[in-house]
Design a protein around this motif. Structure first.
Motif, PDB file in Angstrom:
ATOM      1  N   ALA A   1      37.282  40.735  26.715  1.00 40.31           N
ATOM      2  CA  ALA A   1      36.241  41.588  27.271  1.00 40.31           C
ATOM      3  C   ALA A   1      36.355  41.712  28.794  1.00 40.31           C
ATOM      4  N   LEU A   2      36.734  40.635  29.476  1.00 34.32           N
ATOM      5  CA  LEU A   2      36.876  40.687  30.932  1.00 34.32           C
ATOM      6  C   LEU A   2      38.024  41.617  31.324  1.00 34.32           C
ATOM      7  N   TRP A   3      39.140  41.541  30.642  1.00 34.55           N
ATOM      8  CA  TRP A   3      40.284  42.420  30.926  1.00 34.55           C
ATOM      9  C   TRP A   3      39.891  43.887  30.725  1.00 34.55           C
ATOM     10  N   ARG A   4      39.247  44.178  29.605  1.00 34.97           N
ATOM     11  CA  ARG A   4      38.851  45.564  29.319  1.00 34.97           C
ATOM     12  C   ARG A   4      37.833  46.062  30.347  1.00 34.97           C
ATOM     13  N   TYR A   5      36.908  45.196  30.717  1.00 34.85           N
ATOM     14  CA  TYR A   5      35.928  45.549  31.744  1.00 34.85           C
ATOM     15  C   TYR A   5      36.634  45.826  33.074  1.00 34.85           C
ATOM     16  N   ALA A   6      37.561  44.961  33.451  1.00 33.95           N
ATOM     17  CA  ALA A   6      38.282  45.120  34.712  1.00 33.95           C
ATOM     18  C   ALA A   6      39.011  46.455  34.764  1.00 33.95           C
TER      19      ALA A   6
END
Length: 155
Positions: A17-22
């Protein structure tokens, strides 16, 4: 939308989720240039900043200890920074193919770094209040730029 980033199925260190958000936030108008300015002028860590923005969006508590997890700091020192230094030293026009390879390698190292941060942050307790500005101020001592980034990062 915030809950979407925190609970998407299939999260794993390299696709989380952090990668996709970034990826989403970085592509918003003005965000990339501001993040690069914070990195260059204030020696701020873009991945840590993105982690704070994600934690703020998903209402997770963020701590200095989590942002400075030993595994992440070691990865940043041994992989991300050397690749960035090599890419910056490479002349884009003169060594275009090499520059692009180094850029791709740096991005993959950053992706892995975000995975390390996500692993530490994903199970953080819920924040009782908005932590965005306070978390960003841990990383960059420029309130003006931190406030601007919070505005730009909003969907």
């Amino acid at each position: 939308m915030a809950a979407q980033f925190a609970t998407e199925a299939g999260d794993e260190p390299m696709n989380n989720a952090l990668w996709r958000y970034a990826l989403q936030v970085y592509s918003r108008p003005g965000v990339e240039s501001l993040l690069l300015r914070l990195q260059d002028e204030f020696d701020a860590d873009i991945l840590q900043i993105l982690a704070v923005l994600w934690a703020n969006e998903t209402a997770l508590r963020i701590s200095d200890e989590a942002l400075n997890a030993p595994d992440y700091l070691a990865w940043r020192e041994s992989m991300i920074q050397p690749l960035r230094d090599r890419r910056r030293a490479c002349q884009r026009g003169e060594h275009g193919d090499l520059y692009e390879l180094l850029k791709k390698a740096e991005l993959e190292a950053e992706r892995y770094g975000l995975g390390l941060l996500w692993t530490v942050l994903k199970d953080s307790p819920a924040a009782s209040e908005n932590c965005g500005l306070q978390g960003l101020m841990l990383l960059c001592n420029s309130e003006k730029e931190c406030r601007e980034l919070l505005q730009l990062a909003q969907p």
